[in-house]
Design a protein around this motif. Structure first.
Motif, mmCIF file in Angstrom:
data_model
loop_
_atom_site.group_PDB
_atom_site.id
_atom_site.type_symbol
_atom_site.label_atom_id
_atom_site.label_comp_id
_atom_site.label_asym_id
_atom_site.label_seq_id
_atom_site.Cartn_x
_atom_site.Cartn_y
_atom_site.Cartn_z
ATOM 1 N N ARG A 1 0.828 -1.207 0.000
ATOM 2 C CA ARG A 1 0.000 0.000 0.000
ATOM 3 C C ARG A 1 0.863 1.258 0.000
ATOM 4 N NH1 ARG A 1 -4.170 -2.393 4.620
ATOM 5 N NH2 ARG A 1 -4.642 -4.295 3.464
ATOM 6 N N ASP A 2 1.928 1.192 -0.768
ATOM 7 C CA ASP A 2 2.891 2.281 -0.813
ATOM 8 C C ASP A 2 2.743 3.019 -2.147
ATOM 9 O OD1 ASP A 2 5.051 3.982 -0.711
ATOM 10 O OD2 ASP A 2 6.446 2.474 0.049
ATOM 11 N N ALA A 3 1.839 3.997 -2.181
ATOM 12 C CA ALA A 3 1.579 4.724 -3.417
ATOM 13 C C ALA A 3 2.786 5.537 -3.845
ATOM 14 C CB ALA A 3 0.364 5.628 -3.240
ATOM 15 N N ALA A 4 3.520 6.077 -2.887
ATOM 16 C CA ALA A 4 4.699 6.887 -3.223
ATOM 17 C C ALA A 4 5.765 6.038 -3.925
ATOM 18 C CB ALA A 4 5.271 7.522 -1.962
ATOM 19 N N GLU A 5 6.022 4.841 -3.406
ATOM 20 C CA GLU A 5 7.006 3.962 -4.026
ATOM 21 C C GLU A 5 6.512 3.468 -5.387
ATOM 22 O OE1 GLU A 5 10.459 1.717 -4.678
ATOM 23 O OE2 GLU A 5 9.981 3.427 -3.385
ATOM 24 N N LEU A 6 5.216 3.219 -5.510
ATOM 25 C CA LEU A 6 4.645 2.812 -6.794
ATOM 26 C C LEU A 6 4.915 3.874 -7.852
ATOM 27 C CD1 LEU A 6 2.816 0.946 -8.543
ATOM 28 C CD2 LEU A 6 0.865 2.243 -7.661
ATOM 29 N N GLN A 7 4.661 5.127 -7.524
ATOM 30 C CA GLN A 7 4.880 6.209 -8.479
ATOM 31 C C GLN A 7 6.364 6.414 -8.760
ATOM 32 O OE1 GLN A 7 1.965 9.652 -7.818
ATOM 33 N NE2 GLN A 7 1.675 8.463 -5.953
ATOM 34 N N ARG A 8 7.211 6.196 -7.760
ATOM 35 C CA ARG A 8 8.652 6.332 -7.977
ATOM 36 C C ARG A 8 9.183 5.240 -8.897
ATOM 37 N NH1 ARG A 8 13.222 4.448 -7.246
ATOM 38 N NH2 ARG A 8 12.420 2.547 -6.283
ATOM 39 N N LEU A 9 8.594 4.040 -8.801
ATOM 40 C CA LEU A 9 9.077 2.894 -9.566
ATOM 41 C C LEU A 9 8.606 2.911 -11.023
ATOM 42 C CD1 LEU A 9 10.614 0.177 -9.423
ATOM 43 C CD2 LEU A 9 8.439 -0.905 -8.775
ATOM 44 N N ILE A 10 7.487 3.552 -11.305
ATOM 45 C CA ILE A 10 6.894 3.488 -12.639
ATOM 46 C C ILE A 10 7.850 3.950 -13.747
ATOM 47 C CG2 ILE A 10 5.139 4.589 -14.111
ATOM 48 C CD1 ILE A 10 3.126 4.128 -11.869
ATOM 49 N N PRO A 11 8.581 5.062 -13.607
ATOM 50 C CA PRO A 11 9.516 5.440 -14.690
ATOM 51 C C PRO A 11 10.553 4.364 -14.994
ATOM 52 C CG PRO A 11 9.159 7.285 -13.209
ATOM 53 C CD PRO A 11 8.512 6.094 -12.564
ATOM 54 N N ASP A 12 11.081 3.699 -13.955
ATOM 55 C CA ASP A 12 12.034 2.608 -14.185
ATOM 56 C C ASP A 12 11.356 1.434 -14.870
ATOM 57 O OD1 ASP A 12 14.063 4.047 -13.006
ATOM 58 O OD2 ASP A 12 13.767 3.172 -11.023
ATOM 59 N N PHE A 13 10.122 1.142 -14.465
ATOM 60 C CA PHE A 13 9.351 0.055 -15.076
ATOM 61 C C PHE A 13 9.164 0.329 -16.568
ATOM 62 C CE2 PHE A 13 5.546 -2.230 -16.309
ATOM 63 C CZ PHE A 13 5.628 -3.431 -15.607
ATOM 64 N N LEU A 14 8.835 1.557 -16.911
ATOM 65 C CA LEU A 14 8.619 1.922 -18.312
ATOM 66 C C LEU A 14 9.913 1.858 -19.111
ATOM 67 C CD1 LEU A 14 6.212 4.994 -17.915
ATOM 68 C CD2 LEU A 14 5.606 2.599 -18.284
ATOM 69 N N GLY B 1 -5.742 2.593 -0.797
ATOM 70 C CA GLY B 1 -6.491 2.286 0.407
ATOM 71 C C GLY B 1 -6.197 0.882 0.900
ATOM 72 N N ASP B 2 -7.242 0.098 1.041
ATOM 73 C CA ASP B 2 -7.104 -1.286 1.491
ATOM 74 C C ASP B 2 -6.674 -2.144 0.299
ATOM 75 O OD1 ASP B 2 -7.199 -3.585 2.998
ATOM 76 O OD2 ASP B 2 -9.383 -3.822 2.811
ATOM 77 N N ALA B 3 -5.460 -1.869 -0.203
ATOM 78 C CA ALA B 3 -5.002 -2.479 -1.449
ATOM 79 C C ALA B 3 -4.595 -3.936 -1.242
ATOM 80 C CB ALA B 3 -3.831 -1.689 -2.020
ATOM 81 N N LYS B 4 -4.848 -4.724 -2.282
ATOM 82 C CA LYS B 4 -4.525 -6.150 -2.214
ATOM 83 C C LYS B 4 -4.489 -6.718 -3.622
ATOM 84 C CE LYS B 4 -6.094 -10.525 -0.162
ATOM 85 N NZ LYS B 4 -4.799 -10.804 0.482
ATOM 86 N N VAL B 5 -3.493 -7.542 -3.912
ATOM 87 C CA VAL B 5 -3.424 -8.239 -5.197
ATOM 88 C C VAL B 5 -4.227 -9.523 -5.085
ATOM 89 C CG1 VAL B 5 -1.914 -9.391 -6.861
ATOM 90 C CG2 VAL B 5 -1.179 -7.255 -5.778
ATOM 91 N N TYR B 6 -5.290 -9.628 -5.856
ATOM 92 C CA TYR B 6 -6.134 -10.823 -5.843
ATOM 93 C C TYR B 6 -5.559 -11.936 -6.719
ATOM 94 C CZ TYR B 6 -9.949 -8.232 -3.566
ATOM 95 O OH TYR B 6 -10.723 -7.522 -2.685
ATOM 96 N N ALA B 7 -4.942 -11.551 -7.847
ATOM 97 C CA ALA B 7 -4.424 -12.582 -8.754
ATOM 98 C C ALA B 7 -3.437 -11.948 -9.727
ATOM 99 C CB ALA B 7 -5.564 -13.240 -9.531
ATOM 100 N N TYR B 8 -2.505 -12.770 -10.180
ATOM 101 C CA TYR B 8 -1.513 -12.338 -11.168
ATOM 102 C C TYR B 8 -1.251 -13.501 -12.119
ATOM 103 C CZ TYR B 8 3.214 -11.643 -13.056
ATOM 104 O OH TYR B 8 4.317 -11.564 -13.882
ATOM 105 N N GLY B 9 -1.131 -13.198 -13.403
ATOM 106 C CA GLY B 9 -0.892 -14.263 -14.362
ATOM 107 C C GLY B 9 -0.711 -13.721 -15.763
ATOM 108 N N PRO B 10 -0.575 -14.607 -16.733
ATOM 109 C CA PRO B 10 -0.329 -14.185 -18.114
ATOM 110 C C PRO B 10 -1.619 -13.979 -18.898
ATOM 111 C CG PRO B 10 -0.144 -16.555 -17.966
ATOM 112 C CD PRO B 10 -0.474 -16.072 -16.577
ATOM 113 N N GLN B 11 -1.526 -13.160 -19.918
ATOM 114 C CA GLN B 11 -2.560 -13.029 -20.939
ATOM 115 C C GLN B 11 -1.856 -13.033 -22.285
ATOM 116 O OE1 GLN B 11 -6.611 -12.034 -20.029
ATOM 117 N NE2 GLN B 11 -5.481 -13.896 -19.566
ATOM 118 N N TYR B 12 -1.505 -14.235 -22.729
ATOM 119 C CA TYR B 12 -0.762 -14.498 -23.958
ATOM 120 C C TYR B 12 0.578 -13.756 -23.977
ATOM 121 C CZ TYR B 12 -0.598 -16.879 -28.411
ATOM 122 O OH TYR B 12 -0.268 -17.742 -29.413
#
Length: 366
Positions: free
Chosen positions: A308-321, A345-356
């Motif tokens: 639930r770290d929005a600041a780190e998410l935004q910091r990481l996005i440029p490197d991800f791109l 908020g009450d963030a949670k990853v429900y599922a992760y996987g491939p789409q082709y």
């Protein structure tokens, strides 16, 4: 005061109904008990605890079942007054709060609707089922859908057709069949967003044409999380020439207009993580993330959501791109962050996987 409390505010019929109840209680029940004012006082307290919207609230629930609100019990309200509210207890307050009451990051590929029985997609399918259950508990007025697959070029487009129904065939996966859809649009919110966008200097148009094509992502998401078309939608296009910041401004604008209209909305952003796709024609049952590098970067991004770290998410996005072929520059994340005012908020990853080959996630952001 009893008349307004008993009948309900916000309508002409409410006080009229309350007046009839007042006469019955004051003249008959009160006279029989010999304590008319005491009876009225006790009933006023009970009504405020058990039926805070009055009897017209019940009438409105019957007339508009898709907008029905669940009410907290008197004990729950007393507990909140006396001891404060935990996150679980305060969910009732969320039910009547205007603005964004939920936000989810969903896949955009139609494969999840066309092949949701495939074992390789089972986790993602279960995640979508979880989102559907969440939405039913939240009971929003509108689902705001930003799909990276509804492309716009000249202007920002907003779906304005009152009702759309038919069969959708994806241009890439047509051999897998069609997806039926039957959707309604929150036209008043769409109009408000068009006006607000124009005032903010963002050229915008409302789409209101018979047969205007819906994108695969929007159709897929509704088929899985809004299968009965129970919730009206506001479909927002992805303008290919808008950058991350301008797309974020669109999310802020939508949240503001929903709040001004007193509507509770759930935001659904449809898009992937890494965007590399298989080109070798492999069978669906052999689907997987395109590379270990993509998989590692996907997990780094999802870890920010879990923490639930929005600041780190935004910091990481440029490197991800910079390091991956990200799906649409993660503009769907920009839209979500705008709608959530830069917080998770009450963030949670429900599922992760491939789409082709590309990375797909089902995640609760708020």
């Amino acid at each position: 005061m009893f008349i307004v409390v008993a009948g309900g505010m916000g309508s002409v019929a409410g006080p009229l109904l309350g007046a009839i109840i007042y006469i019955f209680v004051d003249r008959i029940v009160g006279a029989a008990a010999g304590q008319g004012q005491l009876v009225l006082g006790i009933l006023s307290i009970l009504l405020m605890l058990l039926l805070p919207r009055g009897l017209m609230g019940i009438v409105n629930d019957i007339r508009h079942p898709h907008k029905r609100r669940r009410q907290p019990s008197g004990l729950a309200i007393l507990s909140r007054w006396l001891f404060g509210a935990s996150a679980a207890q305060d969910r009732f307050a969320l039910l009547d709060k205007p603005g964004v009451v939920g936000a989810y990051w969903l896949p955009v590929s139609p494969l999840l609707a066309l092949c949701n029985k495939e074992p390789v997609y089972s986790d993602l399918a279960k995640g979508m089922e979880k989102v559907r259950e969440d939405i039913e508990r939240l009971e929003p007025d509108t689902l705001v859908i930003y799909s990276t697959r509804w492309y716009a070029v000249l202007d920002q487009l907003w779906q304005g057709k009152q009702r759309m129904s038919g069969l959708h065939v994806d241009e890439n996966w047509h051999e897998l069949g069609e997806i039926p859809f039957d959707l309604t649009t929150d036209v008043s919110l769409a109009k408000a967003c068009v006006r607000a966008a124009r005032e903010a200097g963002i050229p915008s148009k409302r789409v209101d044409y018979e047969g205007f094509p819906l994108d695969s992502g929007t159709v897929m998401a509704n088929a899985l999380v809004n299968p009965k078309g129970q919730w009206p939608t506001l479909n927002v296009s992805n303008n290919l020439y808008y950058d991350f910041d301008r797309t974020r401004a669109l999310g802020e604008l939508v949240a503001q207009q929903a709040d001004l209209q007193g509507k509770r909305v759930v935001v659904l952003v449809l898009g992937g993580l890494t965007g590399a796709e298989w080109r070798d024609g492999r069978p669906i049952d052999q689907d997987a993330i395109a590379s270990q590098t993509d998989d590692a970067w996907n997990h780094r991004l999802l870890q920010c959501i879990e923490q639930r770290d929005a600041a780190e998410l935004q910091r990481l996005i440029p490197d991800f791109l910079a390091q991956t072929k990200a799906d649409m520059g993660l503009k769907h994340v920009a839209f979500a962050l705008g709608a959530l005012h830069g917080r998770l908020g009450d963030a949670k990853v429900y599922a992760y996987g491939p789409q082709y080959g590309s990375g797909a996630v089902v995640a609760k952001l708020f």
